[in-house]
Design a protein around this motif. Sequence first.
Motif, PDB file in Angstrom:
ATOM      1  N   LEU A 199       0.757  -1.179  -0.189  1.00  0.00           N
ATOM      2  CA  LEU A 199      -0.191  -0.076   0.013  1.00  0.00           C
ATOM      3  C   LEU A 199       0.982   1.256   0.090  1.00  0.00           C
ATOM      4  CD1 LEU A 199      -2.930  -1.163   2.226  1.00  0.00           C
ATOM      5  CD2 LEU A 199      -3.167  -0.741  -0.206  1.00  0.00           C
ATOM      6  N   LEU A 200       1.929   1.227   0.848  1.00  0.00           N
ATOM      7  CA  LEU A 200       2.789   2.499   0.752  1.00  0.00           C
ATOM      8  C   LEU A 200       3.456   2.561  -0.824  1.00  0.00           C
ATOM      9  CD1 LEU A 200       4.015   4.383   2.562  1.00  0.00           C
ATOM     10  CD2 LEU A 200       5.920   2.863   2.859  1.00  0.00           C
ATOM     11  N   ILE A 201       3.959   1.448  -1.120  1.00  0.00           N
ATOM     12  CA  ILE A 201       4.558   1.755  -2.671  1.00  0.00           C
ATOM     13  C   ILE A 201       3.405   2.326  -3.700  1.00  0.00           C
ATOM     14  CG2 ILE A 201       5.165   0.434  -4.594  1.00  0.00           C
ATOM     15  CD1 ILE A 201       6.559  -1.542  -2.775  1.00  0.00           C
ATOM     16  N   LEU A 202       2.159   1.944  -3.513  1.00  0.00           N
ATOM     17  CA  LEU A 202       1.133   2.218  -4.349  1.00  0.00           C
ATOM     18  C   LEU A 202       0.985   3.555  -4.333  1.00  0.00           C
ATOM     19  CD1 LEU A 202      -0.699   0.673  -6.171  1.00  0.00           C
ATOM     20  CD2 LEU A 202      -2.571   0.870  -4.525  1.00  0.00           C
ATOM     21  N   ALA A 203       0.940   4.132  -2.845  1.00  0.00           N
ATOM     22  CA  ALA A 203       0.646   5.674  -2.491  1.00  0.00           C
ATOM     23  C   ALA A 203       1.909   6.341  -3.142  1.00  0.00           C
ATOM     24  CB  ALA A 203       0.725   5.724  -1.052  1.00  0.00           C
ATOM     25  N   THR A 204       2.997   5.945  -3.041  1.00  0.00           N
ATOM     26  CA  THR A 204       4.405   6.851  -3.417  1.00  0.00           C
ATOM     27  C   THR A 204       4.095   6.871  -4.902  1.00  0.00           C
ATOM     28  OG1 THR A 204       5.500   5.439  -1.793  1.00  0.00           O
ATOM     29  CG2 THR A 204       6.624   6.804  -3.405  1.00  0.00           C
ATOM     30  N   VAL A 205       3.672   5.630  -5.818  1.00  0.00           N
ATOM     31  CA  VAL A 205       3.549   5.774  -7.188  1.00  0.00           C
ATOM     32  C   VAL A 205       2.702   6.701  -7.671  1.00  0.00           C
ATOM     33  CG1 VAL A 205       2.924   4.090  -8.942  1.00  0.00           C
ATOM     34  CG2 VAL A 205       4.586   3.330  -7.474  1.00  0.00           C
ATOM     35  N   LEU A 246       1.557   9.370  -5.996  1.00  0.00           N
ATOM     36  CA  LEU A 246       2.012  10.676  -5.819  1.00  0.00           C
ATOM     37  C   LEU A 246       3.079  11.112  -6.728  1.00  0.00           C
ATOM     38  CD1 LEU A 246       1.285  12.667  -3.476  1.00  0.00           C
ATOM     39  CD2 LEU A 246       3.522  11.954  -2.406  1.00  0.00           C
ATOM     40  N   SER A 247       4.129  10.103  -7.004  1.00  0.00           N
ATOM     41  CA  SER A 247       5.013  10.628  -8.036  1.00  0.00           C
ATOM     42  C   SER A 247       4.378  10.817  -9.469  1.00  0.00           C
ATOM     43  CB  SER A 247       5.984   9.632  -8.159  1.00  0.00           C
ATOM     44  OG  SER A 247       5.704   8.414  -8.877  1.00  0.00           O
ATOM     45  N   GLU A 248       3.384  10.038  -9.677  1.00  0.00           N
ATOM     46  CA  GLU A 248       2.710  10.162 -11.310  1.00  0.00           C
ATOM     47  C   GLU A 248       1.978  11.624 -11.136  1.00  0.00           C
ATOM     48  OE1 GLU A 248      -0.714   7.642 -12.817  1.00  0.00           O
ATOM     49  OE2 GLU A 248       1.352   6.446 -13.174  1.00  0.00           O
ATOM     50  N   TRP A 249       1.598  12.027 -10.255  1.00  0.00           N
ATOM     51  CA  TRP A 249       0.586  13.274 -10.078  1.00  0.00           C
ATOM     52  C   TRP A 249       1.975  14.288 -10.071  1.00  0.00           C
ATOM     53  CZ3 TRP A 249       1.077  17.304  -6.417  1.00  0.00           C
ATOM     54  CH2 TRP A 249       0.187  18.321  -6.616  1.00  0.00           C
ATOM     55  N   VAL A 250       2.968  14.325  -9.331  1.00  0.00           N
ATOM     56  CA  VAL A 250       3.933  15.242  -9.357  1.00  0.00           C
ATOM     57  C   VAL A 250       4.533  15.204 -10.796  1.00  0.00           C
ATOM     58  CG1 VAL A 250       6.312  15.662  -8.818  1.00  0.00           C
ATOM     59  CG2 VAL A 250       4.855  15.150  -7.152  1.00  0.00           C
ATOM     60  N   SER A 251       4.884  14.010 -11.581  1.00  0.00           N
ATOM     61  CA  SER A 251       5.439  14.327 -12.867  1.00  0.00           C
ATOM     62  C   SER A 251       4.360  14.901 -13.739  1.00  0.00           C
ATOM     63  CB  SER A 251       5.866  13.057 -13.120  1.00  0.00           C
ATOM     64  OG  SER A 251       5.160  12.356 -14.369  1.00  0.00           O
ATOM     65  N   ALA A 252       3.159  14.679 -13.532  1.00  0.00           N
ATOM     66  CA  ALA A 252       2.109  15.312 -14.532  1.00  0.00           C
ATOM     67  C   ALA A 252       2.198  16.651 -14.245  1.00  0.00           C
ATOM     68  CB  ALA A 252       0.727  14.577 -14.308  1.00  0.00           C
ATOM     69  N   GLN A 253       2.372  17.016 -13.005  1.00  0.00           N
ATOM     70  CA  GLN A 253       2.068  18.581 -12.749  1.00  0.00           C
ATOM     71  C   GLN A 253       3.518  19.195 -13.491  1.00  0.00           C
ATOM     72  OE1 GLN A 253      -0.224  20.274 -11.508  1.00  0.00           O
ATOM     73  NE2 GLN A 253      -1.426  18.427 -11.539  1.00  0.00           N
TER      74      GLN A 253
END
Lengths: 266, 272, 268
Positions: free
Chosen positions: C247-253, C255-262
């Motif tokens: 679940l932690l990996i999932l949350a990180t992924v 989040l990072s996808e969101w950051v990269s999209a922004q």
Amino acid sequence: MSSYPGTWRRPPQIVSDKRVRLALQLGVLLYLVLALGSVEVNWQRVSEGLERGQRFVMGFLQPDFSSRWKDISQGLIESLTMTLTSTVVGVLVSIPFGIGASRNIVPRQVYVFCRAVIAISRSLQELIVAIFLVAMFGFGPFAGFLTLSFATIGFIGKLLADEIEEIDEAQVEAIRSTGASWLQMLNYAIQPQIMPRLIGLSLYRLDINFRESAVIGIVGAGGIGATLNTAIDRYEYDSAGAILLIIIAIVMVAEYSSSYLRKFLQ
Amino acid sequence: MLKIKNLSKTYKTGDTALSDVTLEINKGQLVGLIGPSGAGKSTLIRCINRLVEPTSGEVWLGDVDLAQLGRSELRHQRRRIGMIFQEYALVERLTVMENVLSGRLGYVPFWRSWLRRFEAEDIRRAYELLDRVGLLQHADKRADALSGGQRQRVGIARALMQTPDLLLVDEPTASLDPKTSRQIMRLLTEICAERGLPAIVNIHDVPLAQSFMERLVGLRAGTVVFDGPPTDLSEDALTEIYGAEDWNTMRPGDDDESEGPLDVERAAEVMA
Amino acid sequence: MTQTLPREWAHRAPAQRAILWLGWFALVALFVWCWQIMSQDTIWAFVWDAPDQALDIGGRMMPPKWGYLPQLMKPLWDTLNIATLGTIGGVIIAIPVAFLAARNTTPSTTFLRPIALFIIVTSRSINSLIWALLLVAIIGPGLLAGILAIALRSIGFVGKLLYEAIEETDARQIEAITATGAGPAQVLTYGIVPQILPAFWSISVFRWDINIRESAILGLVGAGGLGLKMNASLAILAWDQVVVILLLILATVVLSEWVSAQVRKAII
């Protein structure tokens, strides 16, 4: 006469506030210092490893195909068969999911369900899925086959759905206005528009599945990855070099032939 | 000033773009180069600053034969030749000021250009030129934020920034509307007159060429078929240049050649 | 104009249809054949047993052991560092490789370009996990192996996309800079770099996003980060810890996808 200014500074392009820019630069610097500081390197171990690294490079340059050829060929056959079967099954299963995940042609509940399945498949790493499936189905290529099929659903399903959502609505309307049923509409208005793309994606996924099949063997899901893992564990770098060269060669062949095939089919 | 002797160019593909062209251009003279697409206009001016390597012949600018120069000597001499392009060829993502200053690249060491630390004298001149072409308040804008006419003005300022002895102008109005075209041509002729600058202008619009140029050179299939003042350009001369059948229809295939040498060479590479 | 109309309408010409059918038939035959080879060693008893196994594992996952979370913060930090430092390292090496591989900037098409292309292909065909496997064997387990593995895999990805971007640059802008008498280094920095800069940033951030996912599992082969904890938990069959890590990996992924999209949105 020359009343024009003698200096010019390039105006900042992205962050225009000077303080924000400074804060950002400091933040990045601070992060780098902290991050680099947290990397503990055992230099003694690394220098010992350099000799091994040299042996590996030598192994790569003078690969040994013969002494472990039985294991290598067994692993290759597993990888290749796993790749093909999982791509075929994965694509077949992903077609209904892809259609179901297209907002423009299905009811909302179906859309949400299919998108959820696709999202789960995409966010789970192949390797993690493989760990679970190996625990459930036992060691061997069958678990690998299931892993790759599952991963294919997310990949093809998502791209197919995006493709269907972008199709020409006019053609759908034209077919609908003839009184066609939903299935007829799929067959006449949507299939012709997405078929070339679907074939292209499938070939692309075949390529990816082969690469992945080389990895999931590490956790026991069969294929060339398992052979590679064993070779590295035994410090047989010349055999490992041979396996890596075979993987690179197959990936190159797959890439060129699939791009050729895609051109040919279009 | 500029003497071209027996200049020929044959591309690797076997197409002959220029054959045995001889021309002389005096100080302060504005020469319009006219002719159908694919006649070699673009190749001719690119052979002068050797963006295209001539196959044979001499190009004398003052007392230097440009065709004989080595790499670094060529770069040195290119500073004396300002060039203005079809579709502007500005570096779109740089500011107007950087585009103008890029005219000094041949004069400044790498580190200065890299850090954008140009000498005060250069910056003052850049502002002065921007003022001259009427873009002083646009200095900090990015080039892709300007209109077509404005971009071509930046192109002119960049060429003048080189303090050139000769201007090469390649279809300056090809992508501009008629009114802007005339404004740009007027600016160009004024500037050349102010500085006594000779210029060779490729131009496909014959009426425009007739009203702004003091001398016209007609090119057909890589050879000079007309050379004289605009008043001498009769119907017969036009037919000689463009050919009778070309008045109404264009031959297919001509367009490809007019694209310029870069694409020809690239095409050759792709096929190889 | 008077043509006799065909008696029957057919979707495709007969020969074309035959080839198409033959193609499909070959595919089905190939599939069946592969299936048989692949599954000959499968122990079907395990397969039929799988639903029970799944239920069993699922049962052991519940309830997730949330108390494990604090222990995961250091590995999470390590995972982020592996991804970020690895991306930076990979990008730094990928830049010269891309310029050597692009047709319009390579100094030699016969010698250097094939080498650069070979580096790109090698790096691309070998998964970062395999790189990690090798590096752990060579320089020992730890963050460094992970960072290098991510960097080595990123070279090919960034290199390929970057050299394609370089080849797609507008030749006229480069020609114009050349015509001013600029030297090769100046042509590069004024004519080419401004054109590829947006592509460069968006490729790098995109790869960083992918690397976050990959670095999360590199620990499975000993290269540090969250994967190490996962490996340890799997070894003792602590499924309630595994689910927390997942679940932690999932949350990180996410989040990072969101950051990269922004970030990519801000660049373009």
